[in-house]
Design a protein around this motif. Sequence first.
Motif, PDB file in Angstrom:
ATOM      1  N   ASN A  93       0.827  -1.214   0.000  1.00 30.04           N
ATOM      2  CA  ASN A  93       0.000   0.000   0.000  1.00 30.04           C
ATOM      3  C   ASN A  93       0.855   1.256   0.000  1.00 30.04           C
ATOM      4  O   ASN A  93       0.491   2.266  -0.603  1.00 30.04           O
ATOM      5  CB  ASN A  93      -0.931   0.016   1.219  1.00 30.04           C
ATOM      6  CG  ASN A  93      -2.087  -0.942   1.030  1.00 30.04           C
ATOM      7  OD1 ASN A  93      -2.463  -1.221  -0.103  1.00 30.04           O
ATOM      8  ND2 ASN A  93      -2.626  -1.448   2.118  1.00 30.04           N
ATOM      9  N   ARG A  94       1.968   1.204   0.679  1.00 31.72           N
ATOM     10  CA  ARG A  94       2.843   2.373   0.722  1.00 31.72           C
ATOM     11  C   ARG A  94       3.389   2.666  -0.682  1.00 31.72           C
ATOM     12  O   ARG A  94       3.331   3.785  -1.166  1.00 31.72           O
ATOM     13  CB  ARG A  94       3.980   2.111   1.722  1.00 31.72           C
ATOM     14  CG  ARG A  94       4.853   3.321   1.928  1.00 31.72           C
ATOM     15  CD  ARG A  94       5.894   3.119   3.001  1.00 31.72           C
ATOM     16  NE  ARG A  94       6.830   4.201   2.856  1.00 31.72           N
ATOM     17  CZ  ARG A  94       6.795   5.351   3.534  1.00 31.72           C
ATOM     18  NH1 ARG A  94       5.898   5.529   4.448  1.00 31.72           N
ATOM     19  NH2 ARG A  94       7.655   6.298   3.301  1.00 31.72           N
ATOM     20  N   ARG A  95       3.874   1.595  -1.336  1.00 41.33           N
ATOM     21  CA  ARG A  95       4.413   1.782  -2.692  1.00 41.33           C
ATOM     22  C   ARG A  95       3.331   2.285  -3.639  1.00 41.33           C
ATOM     23  O   ARG A  95       3.546   3.192  -4.426  1.00 41.33           O
ATOM     24  CB  ARG A  95       4.960   0.457  -3.225  1.00 41.33           C
ATOM     25  CG  ARG A  95       6.283   0.145  -2.617  1.00 41.33           C
ATOM     26  CD  ARG A  95       6.917  -1.044  -3.337  1.00 41.33           C
ATOM     27  NE  ARG A  95       8.124  -1.430  -2.647  1.00 41.33           N
ATOM     28  CZ  ARG A  95       8.503  -2.681  -2.430  1.00 41.33           C
ATOM     29  NH1 ARG A  95       7.785  -3.670  -2.872  1.00 41.33           N
ATOM     30  NH2 ARG A  95       9.619  -2.934  -1.785  1.00 41.33           N
ATOM     31  N   PHE A 406       8.031  15.267   9.512  1.00 40.25           N
ATOM     32  CA  PHE A 406       7.398  14.186   8.748  1.00 40.25           C
ATOM     33  C   PHE A 406       8.060  12.851   9.079  1.00 40.25           C
ATOM     34  O   PHE A 406       7.868  11.869   8.374  1.00 40.25           O
ATOM     35  CB  PHE A 406       7.517  14.468   7.248  1.00 40.25           C
ATOM     36  CG  PHE A 406       6.822  15.746   6.829  1.00 40.25           C
ATOM     37  CD1 PHE A 406       5.458  15.773   6.615  1.00 40.25           C
ATOM     38  CD2 PHE A 406       7.539  16.930   6.666  1.00 40.25           C
ATOM     39  CE1 PHE A 406       4.813  16.946   6.227  1.00 40.25           C
ATOM     40  CE2 PHE A 406       6.906  18.105   6.282  1.00 40.25           C
ATOM     41  CZ  PHE A 406       5.541  18.119   6.063  1.00 40.25           C
ATOM     42  N   SER A 407       8.875  12.843  10.130  1.00 42.53           N
ATOM     43  CA  SER A 407       9.626  11.661  10.551  1.00 42.53           C
ATOM     44  C   SER A 407      10.737  11.351   9.543  1.00 42.53           C
ATOM     45  O   SER A 407      10.929  12.082   8.569  1.00 42.53           O
ATOM     46  CB  SER A 407       8.701  10.464  10.749  1.00 42.53           C
ATOM     47  OG  SER A 407       9.391   9.383  11.320  1.00 42.53           O
ATOM     48  N   ILE A 408      11.465  10.281   9.818  1.00 40.24           N
ATOM     49  CA  ILE A 408      12.527   9.859   8.909  1.00 40.24           C
ATOM     50  C   ILE A 408      12.466   8.342   8.784  1.00 40.24           C
ATOM     51  O   ILE A 408      11.792   7.686   9.572  1.00 40.24           O
ATOM     52  CB  ILE A 408      13.945  10.299   9.403  1.00 40.24           C
ATOM     53  CG1 ILE A 408      14.046  10.206  10.932  1.00 40.24           C
ATOM     54  CG2 ILE A 408      14.310  11.654   8.929  1.00 40.24           C
ATOM     55  CD1 ILE A 408      15.395  10.697  11.461  1.00 40.24           C
ATOM     56  N   GLN A 412       8.555   7.161   6.806  1.00 39.20           N
ATOM     57  CA  GLN A 412       8.402   8.615   6.689  1.00 39.20           C
ATOM     58  C   GLN A 412       7.089   8.949   5.954  1.00 39.20           C
ATOM     59  O   GLN A 412       6.682   8.232   5.042  1.00 39.20           O
ATOM     60  CB  GLN A 412       9.596   9.152   5.896  1.00 39.20           C
ATOM     61  CG  GLN A 412       9.591  10.645   5.758  1.00 39.20           C
ATOM     62  CD  GLN A 412      10.944  11.172   5.273  1.00 39.20           C
ATOM     63  OE1 GLN A 412      11.944  10.453   5.319  1.00 39.20           O
ATOM     64  NE2 GLN A 412      10.978  12.400   4.826  1.00 39.20           N
ATOM     65  N   CYS A 413       6.479  10.046   6.352  1.00 42.16           N
ATOM     66  CA  CYS A 413       5.166  10.453   5.823  1.00 42.16           C
ATOM     67  C   CYS A 413       5.092  10.345   4.298  1.00 42.16           C
ATOM     68  O   CYS A 413       5.932  10.909   3.603  1.00 42.16           O
ATOM     69  CB  CYS A 413       4.899  11.889   6.243  1.00 42.16           C
ATOM     70  SG  CYS A 413       3.390  12.570   5.551  1.00 42.16           S
ATOM     71  N   VAL A 414       4.059   9.671   3.789  1.00 45.49           N
ATOM     72  CA  VAL A 414       3.935   9.573   2.330  1.00 45.49           C
ATOM     73  C   VAL A 414       3.322  10.842   1.741  1.00 45.49           C
ATOM     74  O   VAL A 414       3.419  11.079   0.543  1.00 45.49           O
ATOM     75  CB  VAL A 414       3.085   8.353   1.872  1.00 45.49           C
ATOM     76  CG1 VAL A 414       3.682   7.043   2.316  1.00 45.49           C
ATOM     77  CG2 VAL A 414       1.657   8.457   2.330  1.00 45.49           C
TER      78      VAL A 414
HETATM   79  C1  HEM Z   1       1.882  19.016   7.745  1.00 46.02           C
HETATM   80  C2  HEM Z   1       1.296  17.878   7.430  1.00 46.02           C
HETATM   81  C3  HEM Z   1       1.761  16.504   7.836  1.00 46.02           C
HETATM   82  C4  HEM Z   1       2.585  16.116   8.857  1.00 46.02           C
HETATM   83  C5  HEM Z   1       3.274  16.997   9.901  1.00 46.02           C
HETATM   84  C6  HEM Z   1       2.713  14.670   8.791  1.00 46.02           C
HETATM   85  C7  HEM Z   1       3.484  13.899   9.644  1.00 46.02           C
HETATM   86  C8  HEM Z   1       3.572  12.518   9.587  1.00 46.02           C
HETATM   87  C9  HEM Z   1       4.348  11.709  10.506  1.00 46.02           C
HETATM   88  C10 HEM Z   1       5.194  12.238  11.668  1.00 46.02           C
HETATM   89  C11 HEM Z   1       4.168  10.413  10.150  1.00 46.02           C
HETATM   90  C12 HEM Z   1       4.736   9.173  10.867  1.00 46.02           C
HETATM   91  C13 HEM Z   1       5.924   8.543  10.164  1.00 46.02           C
HETATM   92  C14 HEM Z   1       6.518   7.401  10.967  1.00 46.02           C
HETATM   93  O1  HEM Z   1       5.800   6.524  11.412  1.00 46.02           O
HETATM   94  O2  HEM Z   1       7.738   7.387  11.229  1.00 46.02           O
HETATM   95  C15 HEM Z   1       3.270  10.382   9.010  1.00 46.02           C
HETATM   96  C16 HEM Z   1       2.860   9.240   8.378  1.00 46.02           C
HETATM   97  C17 HEM Z   1       1.935   9.225   7.355  1.00 46.02           C
HETATM   98  N1  HEM Z   1       1.382  10.319   6.727  1.00 46.02           N
HETATM   99 FE1  HEM Z   1       1.748  12.265   7.139  1.00 46.02          FE
HETATM  100  N2  HEM Z   1       1.945  14.212   7.752  1.00 46.02           N
HETATM  101  C18 HEM Z   1       1.351  15.302   7.132  1.00 46.02           C
HETATM  102  C19 HEM Z   1       0.526  15.280   6.014  1.00 46.02           C
HETATM  103  C20 HEM Z   1       0.109  14.147   5.362  1.00 46.02           C
HETATM  104  C21 HEM Z   1      -0.724  14.124   4.168  1.00 46.02           C
HETATM  105  C22 HEM Z   1      -1.217  15.360   3.420  1.00 46.02           C
HETATM  106  C23 HEM Z   1      -0.958  12.814   3.875  1.00 46.02           C
HETATM  107  C24 HEM Z   1      -1.737  12.202   2.748  1.00 46.02           C
HETATM  108  C25 HEM Z   1      -2.759  12.743   2.161  1.00 46.02           C
HETATM  109  C26 HEM Z   1      -0.258  12.008   4.868  1.00 46.02           C
HETATM  110  C27 HEM Z   1      -0.251  10.636   4.904  1.00 46.02           C
HETATM  111  C28 HEM Z   1       0.516   9.867   5.773  1.00 46.02           C
HETATM  112  C29 HEM Z   1       0.499   8.422   5.775  1.00 46.02           C
HETATM  113  C30 HEM Z   1      -0.341   7.513   4.884  1.00 46.02           C
HETATM  114  C31 HEM Z   1       1.420   8.017   6.764  1.00 46.02           C
HETATM  115  C32 HEM Z   1       1.782   6.588   7.149  1.00 46.02           C
HETATM  116  C33 HEM Z   1       3.098   6.171   6.516  1.00 46.02           C
HETATM  117  C34 HEM Z   1       3.488   4.743   6.884  1.00 46.02           C
HETATM  118  O3  HEM Z   1       3.077   4.249   7.916  1.00 46.02           O
HETATM  119  O4  HEM Z   1       4.238   4.144   6.091  1.00 46.02           O
HETATM  120  N3  HEM Z   1       0.389  12.853   5.748  1.00 46.02           N
HETATM  121  N4  HEM Z   1       2.929  11.685   8.678  1.00 46.02           N
END
Ligand code: HEM
Length: 469
Positions: A93-95, A406-408, A412-414
Amino acid sequence: LPPGRWGLPLLGYIPLTTKSMSQQLTDLRNKHGDIYIWRMGTQLMVFLHDHNLVREAFNRPEIQDRPDWRSFRFNLEEKLGILTSNDHVWLNNRRFTLKQLRDLGMGKSKLVEAVHTQTRLLLEEFKKQADGRKPMPVPHGLNIVIINIVWQMVAGKQFALDDPRINEFNDMTDDLITSFGLTAAPDFLPWLKYLIPSPILKHVFHINAMDNLRDRLLQYFKEEIDHHKETLDPDNPRDLIDAYLMEMEERKDQPDNTFNENDLFIVILDLFFAGKETTASSLVWLIYYLATYTEAQHKMQAEVDEVLPKGTLATLQDRARLPYTEAVIHETLRVSSLISTGVSHAASKDTMLGGYVIPKGAIINSSNITIHHSSRYWDEPHLFKPERWLDNNGKFNTKKEGFMPFSIGKRQCVGEGLARMEMLIFSSALMQNFTITIPPGATLSLESVPRNPFFRRHIIQNLMVTARN
Ligand code: HEM
């Protein structure tokens, strides 16, 4: 094992203090160092306070899982979607989602167009506020435009800002986030189920309410998926749902296929859940900081005026010519540290980190808020100083160890690229058209809502919006 707050075996350590979460994490860091444990209920929560440690941890294969918390997966049996799934389901799903974001947006125009359309709608909302000349909170329409962009990506549609259906949808996503904290209690205190009958437990901890909200949201997606199935043209996929349905068909006979309709529901739910409140709240923080730090606001306005002809919206190509705007966005993400301790990872087997044993099942968290405010990485960390992101020639300086909103690593955030693009286009348009100030005689708090220490939501407060000529 790392040192820390162990507390009592089944209860963990319950802090009897009025100190904020970030202050407690700072105290713990000062006492124990960059890695320590805080047992919460039965969960061994490991907190990391150093950029390199987080990078190391979040790139390790054995620290990629999410915790096995029901609340985390909207109380579903299966681990589906992206945000809280593991292994093949997560990886596929990530890819898939990253590819979709690349194909639908960024360089190509569909998502940029949607962000432009939604920016124009948002400007109208601010204009109404400016015309009213009354102090008011940031327009509610901000939430809807952000949701509309996710709708565009997922189902190729956008709603009118006053459409009751999208407003109901927005309220439900809000309620889902709000109910999240309470529904997590049984994950941290799993023995409660032996003491409290299930119907009472579900009522008290809002689990029924969460089930209800989730199912109502999924109903929205079901209608869209059904409609897409009827109208799908494989030669001309329109959006994420079309692409997913095609992927499902293509892989249906493969033994390791993870694509199915139930999973598609949760991929979509994850995108709204992870993409809406984060982006909307970050933009409100940006507005609050610019209203407070008026000099930064004037500088940003001057840059936007010079680079973007009046009435023109930014595109990604303008980014390099808007270094101060980029600096404001980065500085906002740093100081606000919206997701203050990141999204939890879990150790899938015993491992070593920072010289300590991290046992299987431990929950690993990066303390973004304290890293973002540490003097190890930042000079005068508590000041909002966009200039720290610029070099001597005024060029944007991307470096910045100690920056990870957005983490590393591998999770990291998709949505990072999309969120950054939205922040660039919305914020430059706002500054081109309006000045935002604190109402005369009022103050603006830059503290977050205290109820949820892990998600630093802004406090809703009044602002004055004045149109620029
Ligand atoms: C300023 C806005 C945003 C911030 C600060 C943010 C921050 C983060 C952080 C800290 C994570 C966790 C990463 C980890 O587990 O190490 C994450 C994961 C994720 N974010 Fe964002 N995010 C933002 C916007 C978005 C947007 C716009 C979307 C999609 C429409 C999104 C989709 C996701 C998804 C699907 C994950 C899960 C990734 C995974 O588990 O592989 N994020 N985000």
